[in-house]
Scaffold this motif. Structure first.
Motif, PDB file in Angstrom:
ATOM      1  N   ILE A 184      -7.640   2.138  -3.632  1.00 35.28           N
ATOM      2  CA  ILE A 184      -7.049   1.013  -3.055  1.00 35.28           C
ATOM      3  C   ILE A 184      -8.330   0.219  -2.008  1.00 35.28           C
ATOM      4  O   ILE A 184      -8.589   0.981  -1.073  1.00 35.28           O
ATOM      5  CB  ILE A 184      -5.818   0.902  -2.473  1.00 35.28           C
TER       6      ILE A 184
ATOM      7  N   ILE B  61       2.471   1.543  -3.479  1.00 37.11           N
ATOM      8  CA  ILE B  61       1.560   2.190  -4.473  1.00 37.11           C
ATOM      9  C   ILE B  61       1.123   3.605  -4.298  1.00 37.11           C
ATOM     10  O   ILE B  61       1.131   4.460  -5.351  1.00 37.11           O
ATOM     11  CB  ILE B  61       0.075   1.195  -4.241  1.00 37.11           C
ATOM     12  N   LYS B  62       1.028   4.106  -2.944  1.00 32.29           N
ATOM     13  CA  LYS B  62       0.800   5.576  -2.657  1.00 32.29           C
ATOM     14  C   LYS B  62       2.009   6.483  -2.847  1.00 32.29           C
ATOM     15  O   LYS B  62       1.621   7.681  -3.394  1.00 32.29           O
ATOM     16  CB  LYS B  62       0.265   5.797  -1.421  1.00 32.29           C
ATOM     17  N   GLU B  63       3.215   5.797  -2.945  1.00 33.53           N
ATOM     18  CA  GLU B  63       4.401   6.677  -3.471  1.00 33.53           C
ATOM     19  C   GLU B  63       4.299   7.030  -4.895  1.00 33.53           C
ATOM     20  O   GLU B  63       4.700   7.802  -5.501  1.00 33.53           O
ATOM     21  CB  GLU B  63       5.641   6.110  -2.917  1.00 33.53           C
TER      22      GLU B  63
ATOM     23  N   LEU C 159       0.847  -1.262  -0.115  1.00 29.88           N
ATOM     24  CA  LEU C 159       0.044   0.003   0.154  1.00 29.88           C
ATOM     25  C   LEU C 159       0.927   1.287   0.054  1.00 29.88           C
ATOM     26  O   LEU C 159       0.645   2.240  -0.756  1.00 29.88           O
ATOM     27  CB  LEU C 159      -0.938  -0.041   0.969  1.00 29.88           C
ATOM     28  N   LYS C 160       1.754   1.207   0.836  1.00 33.58           N
ATOM     29  CA  LYS C 160       2.881   2.421   0.775  1.00 33.58           C
ATOM     30  C   LYS C 160       3.657   2.589  -0.406  1.00 33.58           C
ATOM     31  O   LYS C 160       3.518   3.831  -1.088  1.00 33.58           O
ATOM     32  CB  LYS C 160       3.707   2.334   1.900  1.00 33.58           C
TER      33      LYS C 160
ATOM     34  N   ASP D 178       1.511   6.471  -7.024  1.00 33.43           N
ATOM     35  CA  ASP D 178       0.279   7.098  -7.378  1.00 33.43           C
ATOM     36  C   ASP D 178      -0.546   7.502  -6.223  1.00 33.43           C
ATOM     37  O   ASP D 178      -1.316   6.390  -5.838  1.00 33.43           O
ATOM     38  CB  ASP D 178      -0.416   6.210  -8.374  1.00 33.43           C
ATOM     39  N   SER D 179      -0.578   8.641  -5.560  1.00 30.96           N
ATOM     40  CA  SER D 179      -1.270   9.086  -4.374  1.00 30.96           C
ATOM     41  C   SER D 179      -2.800   8.978  -4.586  1.00 30.96           C
ATOM     42  O   SER D 179      -3.564   9.032  -3.466  1.00 30.96           O
ATOM     43  CB  SER D 179      -0.773  10.105  -3.782  1.00 30.96           C
ATOM     44  N   ASP D 180      -3.276   9.114  -5.823  1.00 34.60           N
ATOM     45  CA  ASP D 180      -4.660   9.090  -5.881  1.00 34.60           C
ATOM     46  C   ASP D 180      -5.466   7.944  -6.401  1.00 34.60           C
ATOM     47  O   ASP D 180      -6.583   8.100  -6.235  1.00 34.60           O
ATOM     48  CB  ASP D 180      -5.068  10.107  -7.276  1.00 34.60           C
TER      49      ASP D 180
END
Length: 85
Positions: free
Chosen positions: A76, A67-69, A64-65, A71-73
């Motif tokens: 999930i 992925i958010k780095e 998750l971390k 693409d933060s938008d």
């Protein structure tokens, strides 16, 4: 068309979700490990990720971390089959 990425180490769950989502006209990508899921994310346009919490290679929270780095938008949804989480 919207694309969903399923990251789950259980084949039955991946296959069941894939069938259900395809019936609703989604494009579906699947990965059995966090690493493979991250590779797919970097090479394809993904609209939604269904992410298992427990994976064989990388903990779902760490995926998750990552992925958010990347693409933060991106949306999930975390999943788990364990009642103690």
């Amino acid at each position: 068309m919207n694309t969903v990425l399923i990251i789950d180490d259980h084949k039955l769950i991946r296959d069941s979700l894939k069938v259900a989502l395809k019936k609703e006209k989604y494009l579906v990508e699947v990965a059995e490990t966090g690493s493979k899921g991250l590779d797919i994310l970097k090479n394809k346009e993904i609209d939604l990720i269904l992410l298992d919490l427990r994976l064989p290679d990388i903990n779902g929270i760490d995926v998750l971390k990552n992925i958010k780095e990347f693409d933060s938008d991106i949306v999930i949804i975390m999943m788990t089959g364990y009642g103690t989480i």
